[in-house]
Design a protein around this motif. Sequence first.
Motif, mmCIF file in Angstrom:
data_model
loop_
_atom_site.group_PDB
_atom_site.id
_atom_site.type_symbol
_atom_site.label_atom_id
_atom_site.label_comp_id
_atom_site.label_asym_id
_atom_site.label_seq_id
_atom_site.Cartn_x
_atom_site.Cartn_y
_atom_site.Cartn_z
ATOM 1 N N LYS A 59 -88.185 -21.418 34.107
ATOM 2 C CA LYS A 59 -86.913 -22.127 34.272
ATOM 3 C C LYS A 59 -85.741 -21.259 33.847
ATOM 4 C CE LYS A 59 -88.542 -26.842 33.960
ATOM 5 N NZ LYS A 59 -88.882 -27.917 33.040
ATOM 6 N N GLN A 60 -85.925 -20.513 32.742
ATOM 7 C CA GLN A 60 -84.844 -19.620 32.308
ATOM 8 C C GLN A 60 -84.607 -18.518 33.340
ATOM 9 O OE1 GLN A 60 -86.817 -18.623 28.620
ATOM 10 N NE2 GLN A 60 -85.251 -19.682 27.418
ATOM 11 N N LYS A 63 -82.807 -20.035 36.225
ATOM 12 C CA LYS A 63 -81.441 -20.368 35.852
ATOM 13 C C LYS A 63 -80.566 -19.106 35.854
ATOM 14 C CE LYS A 63 -81.578 -23.874 32.749
ATOM 15 N NZ LYS A 63 -81.677 -24.367 31.364
ATOM 16 N N LEU A 66 -79.922 -18.167 39.471
ATOM 17 C CA LEU A 66 -78.992 -19.046 40.187
ATOM 18 C C LEU A 66 -77.557 -18.853 39.703
ATOM 19 C CD1 LEU A 66 -80.980 -22.376 40.556
ATOM 20 C CD2 LEU A 66 -80.344 -20.761 42.345
ATOM 21 N N LYS A 67 -77.385 -18.750 38.385
ATOM 22 C CA LYS A 67 -76.022 -18.615 37.862
ATOM 23 C C LYS A 67 -75.380 -17.326 38.352
ATOM 24 C CE LYS A 67 -76.368 -21.588 33.839
ATOM 25 N NZ LYS A 67 -76.577 -21.677 32.377
ATOM 26 N N THR B 18 -79.296 -16.478 29.639
ATOM 27 C CA THR B 18 -79.259 -17.410 30.760
ATOM 28 C C THR B 18 -77.915 -18.127 30.865
ATOM 29 O OG1 THR B 18 -80.182 -19.108 29.348
ATOM 30 C CG2 THR B 18 -81.717 -17.870 30.697
ATOM 31 N N TRP B 20 -73.619 -18.762 31.423
ATOM 32 C CA TRP B 20 -72.631 -18.427 32.455
ATOM 33 C C TRP B 20 -71.917 -17.133 32.107
ATOM 34 C CZ3 TRP B 20 -72.665 -20.373 37.069
ATOM 35 C CH2 TRP B 20 -73.196 -21.660 37.272
#
Lengths: 569, 202
Positions: A59-60, A63, A66-67, B18, B20
């Motif tokens: 998941k990390q 994430k 995606l970010k 992880t 922003w």
Amino acid sequence: MNEVLLIYATALLLAWPLGRYMASIYSPAPDFSRRGCGAIENLVYRAIGVRPDVPMNWKQYGKALLKLHVIVAVTAFVIFMQQGRLPLNPDGIEGMSWDLALHTAASFITNTNQQHYSGQAQLSYFSQLIAIVSIQIVTPAAGLAVLAAILRTLFARQDERRMTSSGEISVGNFYADLVRTVTRLFIPLALITSLLLAWQGVPGTYQGAQFAHPIDSSAELSEQRIPAGPVAPMVAIKQLGTNGGGWYGPNSAVPLENPTPISNFIETVAIVLVPMASVFMAGYLTGRRRLALSILGVMLALSAATSGLAIWSENQPNAAFAGLAAEGPNLEGKEVRIGASATALWGAFTTQTSNGSVNGMLDSFNPLGGAATLMDMFVNATFGGVGVGLINYLLLLLLAVFLGSLMVGRSPELYGRALEAKEIKLVSIALLLQPLLILGLTALAVTLPGLAQNSNPGVHGLSQVLYEYASAFANNGSGFEGLGDNTVWWNVSCSVALILGRFIPILAPLAVAAHMAAKRAAPVTIGSLVIETPTFALLTLGVILMLSLLSFFPALVLGPLAEYLSLAG
Amino acid sequence: MKKPASTRLPAPIATAGTGWGHATRAAVVLMALCGGVYPLLAVSIGGVLFPHQSTGSLIERDGKIAGSHLVGQPFTSPRYFHGRPSAVNYDPFSVSGSNLAPSNPQLRARAQADAEAIVNEYGVTKDAIPVDLVAASGSGIDPHISPDAARLQIRRVAAARAIPEANVAALVEARIEPPVLGILGQARVNVLTLNLALDALP
């Protein structure tokens, strides 16, 4: 024919050592490339603020991926709309409309490079470089990173598994995988290719267009603007990274982008090089070389079938010229220096690998040549896009394991780890999304009046629409380019297909790999399904053909096959 | 938020990266490296090694740019060899193929008109017309024609210039580029450089 065989042989011979090198990039053991690139990479890690050795769970990892893609896409979107006010714009090009900028950002961030614009007239040098070229390097690198993460997780033996600090299965570190792929693979490879292409005549300059004075004054063209620019570095990475988006509208059909038979040879090999090398890489990285060889065998068989169909088809005369010229291959939309066979081979490669570049116009292919390119995109795992092609293949392989085990009455397992309902559900979602989305959107576009904007009449008009969505979902980017696709409908509906077609088929398998790795492996017994045999390879081939082709067979019959039969009659 | 990085030691970061913030910084660094540094390197080295090619393989005549080796030009005068049909009249800023499908009646109509014009001009039957003279190119600026398409035009060009056919024929044969190593690509003639060579004949 010799040209075709030479291209296949060269690609395979280069892909083997390259795959071995790529495996070293993702292995924990130190290697020589780390010494060369280590200093640059440490600078990059420090600038980002990450430590490359911290493990991430799936998941990390997802994430972080995606970010990064969201930020890059938003930046590119802003650049496209504001390019008129930004530097490096010698030809005075204006900003894009919001929907065209949205589609262009979505198209490039998904490694698709579907273009609803013509680069030489609608993008500034700043946009071409900072937005387009950088994304053309980052997105295939992200694809390879996820492939490496899946391979090291799905095929890890019990004692090879790594854990995160909170005790979950680690799939690796996204930034480490991504940055290494950029510095050790794509930038060096693209630099070499760019120089080879520059030697053959692809321009590379920051000056604007030059004005030429055509020599025949009776032809009423007083001035010719020769669009140049930093073309060579872009062409190199668009070929190597299964990107496909070129500098000029008609892509590598344009002699400035693909000047000679030698440049055509280099660019054709570059289309399949990294996707082929990924299969060799999988063998070295996981230690399961027989499995990698059997995957390579299935992919080569699929590739030979559609390449053969396309080459045969394009060497037939174009039906529109019957009785009007000497019998010869279909040269409509093709270039004299390249010829029909090399254009057909490129068309097959570009759709097998989800590259999407072209060196001739697919819209003017004979019907069965067009059908071959469509079938390649429906399968989308014949080598496939950089990283994602093999991921797609692994999805199909898991499905084959499931079906094969059920057929012989065993509980499905992969190397001793049970394949259960949860995993099969994820696999099915990722696989069934494709026909649902492509056929659904095609039906909408041709049913609702005013949406389709197809330029050719009759059944070929349907093929144009089907092709556009198949290309968007497969993250291919080529098109039957007569389609009037710069409309709000096309820009927005393709953006949806692009984004779903990219991220679901890479994140679902990552989750499956992590779930599988968390299970205890049962000892392999004589009763276990062996997936490294030719029998299993044939079963996988059968699953691919049934799933990918049968879902789309009715659409193929209504489009290219109907066109073929009507012209033959 | 984040502490400023120490000047000497890499800041130890506990998270895996992880957030922003990491994504934004990564985007900036990667877009500069891949979109700035890489093309700059490629263009600089390429420009030094291949200066003629890097600006578009331009051809100069009488101090003016007459064209590019890689961009075809429209020719209509009988004194010149003619290129292939182009969907964009050889405008390199709107390069495009016709994108007409084999089943499209427009394609047949266009080819019919072109074929009849060739029949009238050269007095040959339709089945002697090389197919590249009725088929539009993919780029719309294809600089080449097939050797047969060049041979077809020899008599007309020689008559318009009032020079012996054999001279023109010899020029054409000398300028045919064969497939590389005998297997890569097709035999072809560059129309623009052929016409420049014609103009240079005594």
